[in-house]
Structures are given as structure tokens and as C-alpha cells.
Design an enzyme around this catalytic site. Structure first.
Site, short mmCIF file in Angstrom:
data_model
loop_
_atom_site.label_atom_id
_atom_site.label_comp_id
_atom_site.label_asym_id
_atom_site.label_seq_id
_atom_site.Cartn_x
_atom_site.Cartn_y
_atom_site.Cartn_z
N GLY A 242 0.95 -1.23 0.13
CA GLY A 242 0.17 -0.07 -0.27
C GLY A 242 1.02 1.40 -0.03
O GLY A 242 1.96 1.19 -0.38
N ASN A 243 0.15 2.25 0.47
CA ASN A 243 1.03 3.53 0.55
C ASN A 243 0.41 4.63 1.60
O ASN A 243 -0.48 4.12 2.16
CB ASN A 243 1.08 4.26 -0.86
CG ASN A 243 -0.38 4.69 -1.35
OD1 ASN A 243 -1.15 5.64 -0.82
ND2 ASN A 243 -0.69 4.12 -2.34
#
Ligand code: PMT
Length: 401
Positions: A211-212
Site C-alpha cells: 500500500g502507500n
């Protein structure tokens, strides 16, 4: 958020059995974010107590011009009328309608009405025969000619046992009429905007993902600002803790870039504007393990496949849509952003750089530079994300001017 949020409403309650519904009405208006000042006629106290309405509206309720002799104070009808952004009389009895139509002002509510400069909404309620009496019809026509909005009574069983027209509109209907009426003059009233927000999660196995750091705030703030200006919003949201409660925002939760791609394409034909604020993963694990991957070797690598570029794919098929992309850069910011405008066929790009303190992921602020198709560059100050959202929605409005 409702268009009623922050609005100051004088609610006039008159003496009919439907007054009991004003408890729900006050709750719904307050829930929508409005500040409600209840003014009652003396007769309405027979049907609902001032205490109930004052508790729900969190304000004293006024009925008389003068307070107790000891206090030596009075309720200034002019101040009350000028305070209001809108006035709603609900229920409005045949008696009050007649007095409003003919300028009689023998109680505080009528005096406030006569002094009001704001829009006035009237929800009549009475028995069937009183509702269809020619004098009531005439009074309603007169009030309409004063540019007041009549929220018509509904059909149904009446307190008298008769069946017909005369029931006050349900509180939900009244609130919907107010919202629709307040929205109709807003600049983006007929526009539908698709906004992407938040990160995407690309699964590795049932418990892990790539993810981020996107919190979703930037995209959600744009959605909130767009509805304030009258737009309808489709908010395609990656996993986030952000919340939005507004009937004009349709939130479609997604997890991965592929999910986001599919939803964006499903709705693209029906929208006027796209704002792509999501931080979409460019790659995803090629194989997603069906069971949790066990710790074994010292090294572990994942082969990745390229995700579709959602924005570029929309740019390739766009017709009338106004396309706004973001660019999150760490070097050669302006050059990279310009390349993205061309590659993704955008109308405008909102560049934010992680080199600017206070800009980018997770923070309550952002510092952006707008670059349009003609490569006109407009750097902005560091601002709250709410203020950046206002600037972005201003750009949308300028496009339609
Ligand atoms: O969510 P916050 O914590 O508030 O943070 C806001 C933000 C930093 C995420 C936001 O301001 C932002 O910059 N969003 C875009 C981040 C990004 O993915 O930038 P990019 O330069 O990699 O992508 C360019 C554009 O293409 C973006 O509009 C992106 O949504 C879109 N894109 C990217 C990859 C992909 N596969 N599909 C896309 O549509």
C-alpha cells in the site's frame, strides 16, 4: 454534509396536532447542521411543549414579545428575523396562513414573519375541509405570490378521522424540499463529479498487501467542497478512515487498483468531471498466495505485474469530461507533471511535491502547483487541504463559466 449545514433557521410552530412532528423536524434540521431557533404561537403549546423543542434545538424557545416583568427584557422580532437565513412555518394552521397572507401580526411569530427578509417556507396542516376551503386556497395563492414556497400538505388519515389532504408533510420531506431548494442556485448544481481518493492495497496473501501512505483526506476534502457548491459526487475510495455523510455523495469503497479501474470505467460516461486524487499502486503482486506465506528463507522476492493506469485510460476515451489529475513527485517536479498532462490527456494537473514541507501524504496541509494543458504554471501557498480543495473546485467552476 448537507446544504443546510451552518444555516440559521427560524422554525415557526403553530397550534395544530401536526406540531408533534416538529420534534423530529428539529432533530433532522439540527442533524443536517442547521442552527434552529423555534418560535411558537401560544396555541401550539397545547400540542408540544416548549421544553421539548428547546431541549432538541439547544436554544430557548420564544413565544411572547415580553419576558417576565422581573427580567425587563423582550424578544426583538426584528433581530430574530434578520438573524435567519430562512424561515419555516410548520405546521402552518389555516388561522396563521390567513394572518400571514393579510399582514396581521398579533403574536411574536407573525411579527418575526412580517420582518423577515429571508426566504420563507410554509408547510400547511389542517383538516380536509379547512384545506379545501376557498379562503385557504386563496391565502396559499397570496403567500405564493409573495415568493414563499408552499410545501403542500399530504393525503392520508387526519386527526379528525377524515381521509384526504391536510396532513403536514413528513419532516423528512420538508428537509428534502429545503435542501433541494437551497441547492438549485448553487453553481455546480447540475454537475456530476467522480473523485478518487485514498491508497490502493495490492494483496500479497490473505493478510498482507502493498500500500502507500495516502490518508484519503485530500480526495474527501474535494468531495466535501464539491457538494457544498451543488455537485453530485461519486467518491471512489481506497481503504481509509475518512468519513463523509451526505446524501449527495455516493461513496464506492474499493481495495485494489484493478477495483478502482473497473468502478471508474463503469461510471465514466455519466460524469462531467474526474478528479483523481488517489495514490494508485503502479504494480501489483503477480501471484496472490491463497494461504498466509510462511517465513522460511532469508530473502523473499515478489514478482510484480503492471497495474492499468486508470487516469490515462480515462484520458484516452474522454469526450466532454474535464479531467483533473494529481502528480506526486520527488524530483524534476514540473517536468514530470507536464509529461503526465500529455500522456494522460488531462485538462489540469495538481502537482504536489514531497520536497515541500507540509505537502503530500497524511498531513492536514498541502502545497500545490496547478499546471494546465497550455503549460500555464500557477504555484499556490501552503494551505489546509480544505483550502486546496476550494482552489480545485474553483478551477472546475472556471471551466464552466
Ligand atoms: O490522501 P492524502 O493523505 O490526503 O494525500 C494526498 C495525496 C498526496 C495522495 C494527493 O495529493 C496526491 O498527490 N494524489 C496522487 C498520488 C499519485 O498517485 O500520484 P502519481 O503522480 O503517481 O499519479 C498521477 C495521477 O495518475 C494521479 O492522479 C493518480 O491518481 C493517477 N494514477 C496513477 C497510477 C495509476 N495506476 N492510475 C492512476 O489513475
Amino acid at each position: 454534509m448537507s446544504v443546510l449545514s451552518g444555516k440559521k433557521i427560524v422554525l415557526g410552530v403553530t397550534g395544530g396536532i401536526a406540531a408533534y412532528k416538529t420534534a423530529s423536524l428539529v432533530r433532522l434540521l439540527s442533524k443536517a447542521g442547521a442552527e434552529v431557533q423555534v418560535i411558537m404561537t401560544p396555541a401550539s403549546h397545547q400540542f408540544i411543549t416548549p421544553f421539548t423543542l428547546s431541549t432538541l434545538s439547544k436554544k430557548p424557545v420564544y413565544t411572547e414579545f415580553f419576558n417576565s416583568k422581573e427580567s425587563g427584557t423582550w424578544n426583538n422580532h426584528v433581530d430574530l428575523a434578520l438573524w435567519a437565513d430562512l424561515m419555516l412555518v410548520a405546521p402552518a394552521t389555516a388561522n396563521t396562513l390567513a394572518k400571514m397572507a393579510h399582514g396581521l401580526c398579533g403574536n411574536l411569530l407573525l411579527a418575526v414573519y412580517m420582518s423577515a427578509k429571508c426566504p420563507v417556507y410554509i408547510a400547511p396542516a389542517m383538516d380536509l375541509d379547512m384545506y379545501i376551503h376557498p379562503s385557504t386556497a386563496q391565502n396559499l395563492a397570496t403567500l405564493t405570490s409573495y415568493n414563499h414556497v408552499i410545501i403542500p400538505a399530504e393525503e392520508g388519515e387526519l386527526a379528525s378521522g377524515l381521509i384526504g389532504k391536510g396532513r403536514m408533510s413528513e419532516p423528512e420531506t420538508i428537509v428534502a424540499v429545503l435542501e433541494a431548494s437551497l441547492s438549485k442556485d448553487l453553481p455546480l448544481q447540475n454537475k456530476k463529479i467522480l473523485i478518487t481518493a485514498g491508497p490502493t492495497y495490492e494483496p500479497i496473501d490473505p493478510v498482507r498487501f502493498i500500500g502507500n501512505h495516502s490518508s484519503g483526506k485530500m480526495g474527501y476534502d474535494i468531495a466535501k467542497e464539491a457538494v457544498k457548491r451543488g455537485a453530485t459526487v461519486l467518491l471512489v475510495s481506497g481503504p481509509t478512515n475518512q468519513k463523509i455523510e451526505d446524501s449527495r455523495v455516493h461513496v464506492i469503497p474499493v481495495i485494489s487498483a484493478q477495483d478502482m479501474y473497473e468502478v471508474c470505467h463503469q461510471y465514466f460516461d455519466e460524469v462531467d468531471v474526474v478528479v483523481a486524487a488517489a495514490a494508485v499502486a503502479d504494480y501489483r503482486p503477480k501471484d496472490v498466495a491463497t494461504q498466509k506465506i510462511k517465513k522460511k528463507a532469508d530473502e523473499f522476492s515478489i514478482t510484480m505485474d503492471k497495474n492499468p493506469d486508470i487516469l490515462a485510460s480515462l484520458g484516452a476515451i474522454k469526450k466532454q469530461q474535464y479531467l483533473i489529475g494529481f502528480a506526486l513527485e520527488t524530483e524534476n517536479e514540473v517536468e514530470h507533471a507536464k509529461e503526465k498532462i500529455v500522456k494522460k490527456n488531462l485538462d489540469l494537473i495538481v502537482l504536489n511535491s514531497l520536497n515541500d514541507t507540509g505537502a503530500g501524504f497524511g498531513k492536514p496541509t498541502n502545497k500545490v502547483t496547478f499546471i494546465d494543458r497550455a503549460f500555464h504554471i500557477e504555484p499556490m501557498e501552503l494551505k489546509s487541504k480544505e483550502a486546496v480543495a476550494q482552489d480545485i473546485v474553483n478551477k472546475i467552476m472556471q471551466h464552466y463559466e
